[in-house]
Design a protein around this motif. Structure first.
Motif, PDB file in Angstrom:
ATOM      1  N   SER A  16     -16.478 -31.215 -87.706  1.00  0.00           N
ATOM      2  CA  SER A  16     -17.801 -30.751 -88.114  1.00  0.00           C
ATOM      3  C   SER A  16     -17.824 -30.400 -89.600  1.00  0.00           C
ATOM      4  N   THR A  17     -16.757 -29.778 -90.071  1.00  0.00           N
ATOM      5  CA  THR A  17     -16.680 -29.416 -91.487  1.00  0.00           C
ATOM      6  C   THR A  17     -16.534 -30.654 -92.362  1.00  0.00           C
ATOM      7  N   LEU A  18     -15.750 -31.623 -91.906  1.00  0.00           N
ATOM      8  CA  LEU A  18     -15.595 -32.869 -92.659  1.00  0.00           C
ATOM      9  C   LEU A  18     -16.926 -33.610 -92.770  1.00  0.00           C
ATOM     10  N   VAL A  19     -17.693 -33.624 -91.693  1.00  0.00           N
ATOM     11  CA  VAL A  19     -19.006 -34.273 -91.710  1.00  0.00           C
ATOM     12  C   VAL A  19     -19.937 -33.557 -92.685  1.00  0.00           C
ATOM     13  N   THR A  20     -19.888 -32.233 -92.686  1.00  0.00           N
ATOM     14  CA  THR A  20     -20.716 -31.460 -93.620  1.00  0.00           C
ATOM     15  C   THR A  20     -20.367 -31.809 -95.061  1.00  0.00           C
ATOM     16  N   GLU A  21     -19.077 -31.938 -95.343  1.00  0.00           N
ATOM     17  CA  GLU A  21     -18.657 -32.298 -96.700  1.00  0.00           C
ATOM     18  C   GLU A  21     -19.125 -33.707 -97.063  1.00  0.00           C
ATOM     19  N   ASP A  68     -14.629 -45.256 -96.835  1.00  0.00           N
ATOM     20  CA  ASP A  68     -13.363 -45.871 -96.419  1.00  0.00           C
ATOM     21  C   ASP A  68     -12.213 -44.931 -96.785  1.00  0.00           C
ATOM     22  N   TYR A  69     -11.576 -44.353 -95.780  1.00  0.00           N
ATOM     23  CA  TYR A  69     -10.520 -43.372 -96.022  1.00  0.00           C
ATOM     24  C   TYR A  69      -9.213 -44.012 -96.486  1.00  0.00           C
ATOM     25  N   HIS A  70      -9.175 -45.342 -96.581  1.00  0.00           N
ATOM     26  CA  HIS A  70      -7.997 -46.021 -97.116  1.00  0.00           C
ATOM     27  C   HIS A  70      -8.182 -46.372 -98.591  1.00  0.00           C
ATOM     28  N   ASN A  71      -9.414 -46.297 -99.064  1.00  0.00           N
ATOM     29  CA  ASN A  71      -9.722 -46.631-100.452  1.00  0.00           C
ATOM     30  C   ASN A  71      -9.333 -45.460-101.354  1.00  0.00           C
ATOM     31  N   GLU A  72      -8.472 -45.730-102.332  1.00  0.00           N
ATOM     32  CA  GLU A  72      -7.971 -44.662-103.198  1.00  0.00           C
ATOM     33  C   GLU A  72      -9.087 -44.005-104.003  1.00  0.00           C
ATOM     34  N   LYS A  73     -10.063 -44.799-104.446  1.00  0.00           N
ATOM     35  CA  LYS A  73     -11.170 -44.235-105.221  1.00  0.00           C
ATOM     36  C   LYS A  73     -12.029 -43.316-104.352  1.00  0.00           C
ATOM     37  N   ILE A  74     -12.269 -43.744-103.110  1.00  0.00           N
ATOM     38  CA  ILE A  74     -13.045 -42.909-102.189  1.00  0.00           C
ATOM     39  C   ILE A  74     -12.284 -41.628-101.881  1.00  0.00           C
ATOM     40  N   ARG A  75     -10.992 -41.754-101.676  1.00  0.00           N
ATOM     41  CA  ARG A  75     -10.181 -40.572-101.388  1.00  0.00           C
ATOM     42  C   ARG A  75     -10.181 -39.602-102.566  1.00  0.00           C
ATOM     43  N   ALA A  76     -10.151 -40.148-103.776  1.00  0.00           N
ATOM     44  CA  ALA A  76     -10.186 -39.286-104.962  1.00  0.00           C
ATOM     45  C   ALA A  76     -11.510 -38.537-105.042  1.00  0.00           C
ATOM     46  N   ARG A  77     -12.609 -39.220-104.704  1.00  0.00           N
ATOM     47  CA  ARG A  77     -13.923 -38.566-104.710  1.00  0.00           C
ATOM     48  C   ARG A  77     -13.996 -37.469-103.662  1.00  0.00           C
ATOM     49  N   LEU A  78     -13.553 -37.792-102.447  1.00  0.00           N
ATOM     50  CA  LEU A  78     -13.673 -36.834-101.346  1.00  0.00           C
ATOM     51  C   LEU A  78     -12.663 -35.699-101.455  1.00  0.00           C
ATOM     52  N   SER A  79     -11.614 -35.900-102.222  1.00  0.00           N
ATOM     53  CA  SER A  79     -10.581 -34.861-102.338  1.00  0.00           C
ATOM     54  C   SER A  79     -11.065 -33.638-103.102  1.00  0.00           C
ATOM     55  N   ARG A  80     -12.214 -33.742-103.742  1.00  0.00           N
ATOM     56  CA  ARG A  80     -12.739 -32.544-104.414  1.00  0.00           C
ATOM     57  C   ARG A  80     -13.314 -31.550-103.411  1.00  0.00           C
ATOM     58  N   TRP A  81     -13.475 -32.008-102.150  1.00  0.00           N
ATOM     59  CA  TRP A  81     -13.906 -31.113-101.080  1.00  0.00           C
ATOM     60  C   TRP A  81     -12.660 -30.576-100.370  1.00  0.00           C
ATOM     61  N   PRO A  82     -12.572 -29.268-100.168  1.00  0.00           N
ATOM     62  CA  PRO A  82     -11.316 -28.643 -99.701  1.00  0.00           C
ATOM     63  C   PRO A  82     -10.795 -29.163 -98.369  1.00  0.00           C
ATOM     64  N   TRP A  83     -11.686 -29.371 -97.376  1.00  0.00           N
ATOM     65  CA  TRP A  83     -11.209 -29.810 -96.070  1.00  0.00           C
ATOM     66  C   TRP A  83     -10.766 -31.262 -96.094  1.00  0.00           C
ATOM     67  N   HIS A  84     -11.420 -32.094 -96.871  1.00  0.00           N
ATOM     68  CA  HIS A  84     -10.964 -33.476 -97.011  1.00  0.00           C
ATOM     69  C   HIS A  84      -9.634 -33.528 -97.758  1.00  0.00           C
ATOM     70  N   ARG A  85      -9.497 -32.694 -98.760  1.00  0.00           N
ATOM     71  CA  ARG A  85      -8.227 -32.648 -99.491  1.00  0.00           C
ATOM     72  C   ARG A  85      -7.088 -32.273 -98.548  1.00  0.00           C
ATOM     73  N   SER A  86      -7.332 -31.282 -97.688  1.00  0.00           N
ATOM     74  CA  SER A  86      -6.325 -30.868 -96.712  1.00  0.00           C
ATOM     75  C   SER A  86      -6.058 -31.970 -95.692  1.00  0.00           C
ATOM     76  N   PHE A  87      -7.117 -32.677 -95.289  1.00  0.00           N
ATOM     77  CA  PHE A  87      -6.974 -33.759 -94.311  1.00  0.00           C
ATOM     78  C   PHE A  87      -6.119 -34.894 -94.875  1.00  0.00           C
ATOM     79  N   PHE A  88      -6.386 -35.293 -96.114  1.00  0.00           N
ATOM     80  CA  PHE A  88      -5.621 -36.377 -96.727  1.00  0.00           C
ATOM     81  C   PHE A  88      -4.155 -35.987 -96.911  1.00  0.00           C
TER      82      PHE A  88
END
Length: 209
Positions: free
Chosen positions: A33-38, A62-82
């Motif tokens: 739920s938190t990941l969806v909110t982010e 796409d969670y395999h795309n490095e650029k997408i992961r870099a963008r989403l990593s600015r959100w704390p829960w996505h950063r922890s997930f990755f």
């Protein structure tokens, strides 16, 4: 390949430092739920008022795309997930078996398959390519040349001719004043240096005597 439940349990254990069955389901639902909110916040900040409603509803991250992961990593829960999936060394298929929530690539692919449509990313459509920029520059230069060549002094009336002459005189006068000011400054500097030289010469002569 391990089961989907075992994968999300391992991810949850790494993220939350817990591994009890009772807490696992609840906590994993909270994580999702938190990941969806982010993701919704990311869509809002990325698209703003641009983009179609379809691509906003199915952004397809796409969670395999490095650029997408870099963008989403600015959100704390996505950063922890990755960090968790990297630590566990999960394969792409194992990650895809878990990452099925709103906003993900798999969720958009399921929508495309169901509706028989393709969600196209329209962001950047209004940004010209390098070739288009060069064409616009050439067209602007051509327009300027045509405008200049189109001036025929024989077709100008008296007021237009006087206006052009006044503008030319104004520019010439401005240039002359600038040159005069520069020359005056140079002359003043030369006189000041000459005066200082004479003072030094007098002082030197006085000391020598």
């Amino acid at each position: 390949m391990v089961g989907r439940r075992q994968i999300h349990q391992a991810i949850h254990s790494r993220m939350m430092k817990r591994n009890t069955d009772n807490d696992d389901v609840v906590q994993w639902d909270q994580i999702v739920s938190t990941l969806v909110t982010e993701l919704k916040h990311e869509v809002s900040s990325y698209y703003g008022n641009e983009g179609s409603e379809v691509e906003k509803s199915y952004p397809g991250f796409d969670y395999h795309n490095e650029k997408i992961r870099a963008r989403l990593s600015r959100w704390p829960w996505h950063r922890s997930f990755f960090k968790a999936i990297d630590y566990l060394g999960l394969s792409e298929s194992e990650i895809d078996s878990v990452v099925t929530w709103w906003g993900t690539l798999k969720e958009r692919q399921a929508y495309e398959k169901k509706t028989g449509t393709v969600v196209r990313d329209t962001t950047g459509d209004d940004i010209p390519t390098w070739e288009q920029v060069q064409e616009m520059k050439q067209e602007a230069l051509k327009d300027e040349e045509e405008e200049f060549d189109g001036i025929n002094p024989y077709t100008l009336n008296r007021e237009e001719m006087e206006s052009m002459l006044k503008e030319a005189d104004r520019l010439a006068l401005q240039e002359s004043l600038q040159q005069a000011a520069l020359q005056s400054h140079t002359t003043a500097t030369a006189l000041r240096v000459q005066q200082q030289f004479r003072q030094a010469e007098q002082l030197f002569g006085y000391v020598r005597e």
